[in-house]
Motif scaffolding. Structure first.
Motif: not given
Length: 200
Positions: A59-77, A83-91
């Motif tokens: 969120l936000g023009p500066e892209r400083l507000e973000y959050r991710s959730n694994d919803d029961g999948e192993p942590s970080g998977t 989130l990495g894909q949102i970043n790579s698209f620069g959105l």
């Protein structure tokens, strides 16, 4: 000075299949964290028979507000690869949700990371994007005789008048592209009798 940001204009969808598991992905525009969480809840309810509903938002023009959730999948998977894909698209100003229907065959940590990454990518690949301007606002007060000078600056700088009050003293609330704001601000500071109201 960076004064634009890129976002999506409408919901887009993707699908990735791996070893009997199906990963349905959705990229949805949003403006606030609460709106993003409400969108996640809608998809969780719609796909209530799915094993996992993983997501990430930016969120936000500066892209400083973000959050991710694994919803029961192993942590970080799940959340992090999304989130990495949102970043790579620069959105920004969007939430990406990936719904997983488990197919009975475990994918392992690296397999999960890859699956969630590709699923998110599938939705973002087909998303309609647009570049938006970051605008800052400024309030200036002045006496009525300065009206012509002030309005000339407003017109020449291409500012948008958000509010105006011409009662006892005059006040304008203006909006302008961030990169151009310092020049307009300087012109008002150099105009004797005009005062910029600083934000608290």
């Amino acid at each position: 000075m960076e004064d634009t940001y890129k976002t999506i204009t409408a919901t887009s969808e993707g699908l990735y299949k791996e070893k009997m598991s199906k990963f349905y992905s959705f990229a949805v525009p949003c403006r606030t964290a609460q709106e993003a969480l409400d969108i996640v809840k809608l998809y969780r309810n719609e796909y209530c028979d799915a094993r996992h509903c993983c997501w990430a938002y930016m969120l936000g023009p500066e892209r400083l507000e973000y959050r991710s959730n694994d919803d029961g999948e192993p942590s970080g998977t799940a959340g992090k690869p999304i989130l990495g894909q949102i970043n790579s698209f620069g959105l920004t100003n969007l939430v990406v949700i990936v719904i997983r229907y488990f197919g009975g065959i475990k994918l392992g940590t690296s397999g999960l990371i890859e699956a969630y990454r590709i699923a998110a990518q599938e939705a973002l690949n087909v998303a309609q994007t647009e570049e938006k301007l970051i605008e800052d606002d400024l309030q200036v007060t002045f006496e009525y005789p300065l009206m012509g000078d002030v309005m000339r600056i407003v017109k020449e700088e291409g500012a948008t008048v958000l509010e105006q009050d011409f009662q006892l003293s005059c006040r304008l609330h203006l909006s302008l592209r961030r990169g151009q704001m310092p020049h307009m601000r300087e012109r008002f500071e150099n105009l004797y009798g005009a005062t910029i109201l600083e934000k608290n």
